[in-house]
Design a protein around this motif. Structure first.
Motif, PDB file in Angstrom:
ATOM      1  N   THR A 107     -37.024  -0.381   9.649  1.00 38.63           N
ATOM      2  CA  THR A 107     -35.731  -0.771   9.086  1.00 38.63           C
ATOM      3  C   THR A 107     -35.687  -2.236   8.678  1.00 38.63           C
ATOM      4  N   ASP A 108     -36.419  -3.088   9.362  1.00 39.23           N
ATOM      5  CA  ASP A 108     -36.396  -4.507   9.010  1.00 39.23           C
ATOM      6  C   ASP A 108     -37.085  -4.783   7.677  1.00 39.23           C
ATOM      7  N   GLN A 109     -37.890  -3.831   7.207  1.00 40.28           N
ATOM      8  CA  GLN A 109     -38.574  -3.971   5.923  1.00 40.28           C
ATOM      9  C   GLN A 109     -38.062  -2.965   4.888  1.00 40.28           C
ATOM     10  N   SER A 110     -37.064  -2.170   5.259  1.00 43.34           N
ATOM     11  CA  SER A 110     -36.524  -1.115   4.384  1.00 43.34           C
ATOM     12  C   SER A 110     -37.642  -0.220   3.863  1.00 43.34           C
ATOM     13  N   GLU A 116     -39.466   7.114  -0.155  1.00 40.22           N
ATOM     14  CA  GLU A 116     -38.169   7.282  -0.820  1.00 40.22           C
ATOM     15  C   GLU A 116     -37.318   6.017  -0.725  1.00 40.22           C
ATOM     16  N   TRP A 117     -37.277   5.403   0.441  1.00 46.35           N
ATOM     17  CA  TRP A 117     -36.455   4.208   0.629  1.00 46.35           C
ATOM     18  C   TRP A 117     -36.905   3.092  -0.308  1.00 46.35           C
ATOM     19  N   GLN A 118     -38.214   2.910  -0.421  1.00 48.41           N
ATOM     20  CA  GLN A 118     -38.738   1.864  -1.294  1.00 48.41           C
ATOM     21  C   GLN A 118     -38.417   2.163  -2.758  1.00 48.41           C
ATOM     22  N   GLN A 119     -38.467   3.435  -3.143  1.00 42.79           N
ATOM     23  CA  GLN A 119     -38.244   3.804  -4.540  1.00 42.79           C
ATOM     24  C   GLN A 119     -36.774   3.766  -4.942  1.00 42.79           C
ATOM     25  N   THR A 120     -35.908   4.249  -4.061  1.00 38.47           N
ATOM     26  CA  THR A 120     -34.496   4.376  -4.440  1.00 38.47           C
ATOM     27  C   THR A 120     -33.646   3.189  -4.033  1.00 38.47           C
ATOM     28  N   GLY A 121     -34.082   2.445  -3.032  1.00 40.31           N
ATOM     29  CA  GLY A 121     -33.267   1.346  -2.533  1.00 40.31           C
ATOM     30  C   GLY A 121     -32.204   1.799  -1.550  1.00 40.31           C
ATOM     31  N   PRO A 123     -31.558   4.246   2.074  1.00 41.13           N
ATOM     32  CA  PRO A 123     -32.309   4.827   3.194  1.00 41.13           C
ATOM     33  C   PRO A 123     -32.567   6.323   2.993  1.00 41.13           C
ATOM     34  N   CYS A 124     -33.789   6.731   3.288  1.00 43.74           N
ATOM     35  CA  CYS A 124     -34.153   8.146   3.220  1.00 43.74           C
ATOM     36  C   CYS A 124     -33.601   8.862   4.452  1.00 43.74           C
ATOM     37  N   GLU A 125     -33.775  10.160   4.500  1.00 41.18           N
ATOM     38  CA  GLU A 125     -33.250  10.923   5.633  1.00 41.18           C
ATOM     39  C   GLU A 125     -33.907  10.516   6.946  1.00 41.18           C
ATOM     40  N   HIS A 126     -35.157  10.092   6.899  1.00 47.83           N
ATOM     41  CA  HIS A 126     -35.848   9.666   8.121  1.00 47.83           C
ATOM     42  C   HIS A 126     -35.218   8.380   8.664  1.00 47.83           C
ATOM     43  N   ALA A 127     -34.941   7.451   7.759  1.00 45.33           N
ATOM     44  CA  ALA A 127     -34.294   6.199   8.162  1.00 45.33           C
ATOM     45  C   ALA A 127     -32.873   6.469   8.655  1.00 45.33           C
ATOM     46  N   LEU A 128     -32.179   7.370   7.985  1.00 47.27           N
ATOM     47  CA  LEU A 128     -30.812   7.694   8.403  1.00 47.27           C
ATOM     48  C   LEU A 128     -30.797   8.291   9.807  1.00 47.27           C
ATOM     49  N   ALA A 129     -31.764   9.155  10.095  1.00 48.41           N
ATOM     50  CA  ALA A 129     -31.838   9.752  11.433  1.00 48.41           C
ATOM     51  C   ALA A 129     -32.017   8.662  12.490  1.00 48.41           C
ATOM     52  N   PHE A 130     -32.840   7.685  12.190  1.00 49.31           N
ATOM     53  CA  PHE A 130     -33.066   6.568  13.118  1.00 49.31           C
ATOM     54  C   PHE A 130     -31.817   5.694  13.233  1.00 49.31           C
ATOM     55  N   LEU A 131     -31.221   5.372  12.096  1.00 46.96           N
ATOM     56  CA  LEU A 131     -30.060   4.480  12.091  1.00 46.96           C
ATOM     57  C   LEU A 131     -28.830   5.115  12.732  1.00 46.96           C
ATOM     58  N   LEU A 132     -28.742   6.430  12.687  1.00 48.43           N
ATOM     59  CA  LEU A 132     -27.589   7.106  13.290  1.00 48.43           C
ATOM     60  C   LEU A 132     -27.547   6.931  14.805  1.00 48.43           C
ATOM     61  N   GLU A 140     -24.384  -0.976   4.413  1.00 45.41           N
ATOM     62  CA  GLU A 140     -24.667  -1.963   3.366  1.00 45.41           C
ATOM     63  C   GLU A 140     -25.843  -2.871   3.722  1.00 45.41           C
ATOM     64  N   ASP A 141     -26.154  -2.975   5.014  1.00 43.45           N
ATOM     65  CA  ASP A 141     -27.301  -3.786   5.431  1.00 43.45           C
ATOM     66  C   ASP A 141     -28.636  -3.112   5.116  1.00 43.45           C
ATOM     67  N   TYR A 142     -28.594  -1.835   4.791  1.00 46.90           N
ATOM     68  CA  TYR A 142     -29.826  -1.075   4.574  1.00 46.90           C
ATOM     69  C   TYR A 142     -29.969  -0.578   3.136  1.00 46.90           C
ATOM     70  N   VAL A 143     -29.105  -1.061   2.263  1.00 45.32           N
ATOM     71  CA  VAL A 143     -29.138  -0.670   0.853  1.00 45.32           C
ATOM     72  C   VAL A 143     -29.591  -1.875   0.032  1.00 45.32           C
ATOM     73  N   HIS A 144     -30.409  -1.632  -0.963  1.00 50.64           N
ATOM     74  CA  HIS A 144     -30.925  -2.703  -1.822  1.00 50.64           C
ATOM     75  C   HIS A 144     -29.778  -3.401  -2.558  1.00 50.64           C
ATOM     76  N   ASP A 145     -29.958  -4.684  -2.821  1.00 51.86           N
ATOM     77  CA  ASP A 145     -28.950  -5.471  -3.541  1.00 51.86           C
ATOM     78  C   ASP A 145     -28.654  -4.919  -4.932  1.00 51.86           C
ATOM     79  N   TYR A 146     -29.552  -4.125  -5.457  1.00 53.23           N
ATOM     80  CA  TYR A 146     -29.345  -3.497  -6.761  1.00 53.23           C
ATOM     81  C   TYR A 146     -28.003  -2.769  -6.795  1.00 53.23           C
TER      82      TYR A 146
END
Length: 161
Positions: A107-110, A116-121, A123-132, A140-146
């Motif tokens: 998560t500290d490197q997104s 998927e996370w790197q491509q879309t900016g 969090p993918c479902e795997h990251a969401l499962a962890f973050l939940l 907003e801390d885990y979404v790209h500035d884009y």
């Protein structure tokens, strides 16, 4: 395959409908002479630009609300993912519905090994499962500035003449 896409371009929707959408948008103007067509297109873009600028001025927060809503929607139905924490910011997520595939989330490197996370900016479902597992994660801390409102406002700040 995601591995072939440039991760600096944040896109999670790729198809060929752009030309069809554009053609549908200008279908009533296609028979105009080229100079009138160009002027009409400029006017259409100008109106669309102004409409989006007004919408943007009403939005609140750090990230475009539709993106936060997408993330909320994706947090449902993640019970097939089992999180094995290896630290505060990283874990291994096992997908029990897909041959026990495993992905490493940082998560500290997104980042996630599914890419998927790197491509879309987002969090993918795997990251969401962890973050939940965290109490009230700030998405907003885990979404790209884009996807920030600041970028949205900047995109529509200029004027079309």
């Amino acid at each position: 395959m995601r591995c072939m896409f440039d991760p600096s371009i944040k896109c999670d929707y790729i198809n060929n409908n752009l030309a069809e959408s554009f053609n549908g948008w200008i279908k009533d103007y296609k028979d105009l002479p080229p100079d009138e067509l160009a002027d009409t297109l400029r006017e259409l873009v100008m109106k669309l630009h102004e409409k989006r600028r007004k919408i943007g001025m009403k939005l609140k927060g750090k990230i475009i609300p539709a993106i936060i809503q997408q993330i909320h929607n994706r947090t449902r139905g993640l019970k097939h993912l089992k999180v094995g924490k290896s630290g505060v910011a990283s874990c291994e997520v096992r997908d029990t519905s897909k041959y026990n595939l495993r992905h490493v989330v940082k998560t500290d490197q997104s980042e996630c090994t599914c890419l998927e996370w790197q491509q879309t900016g987002k969090p993918c479902e795997h990251a969401l499962a962890f973050l939940l597992d965290r109490r009230n994660p700030r998405w907003e801390d885990y979404v790209h500035d884009y996807f920030s409102l600041e970028k949205f406002w900047a995109a529509y700040a200029g004027e079309i003449e």
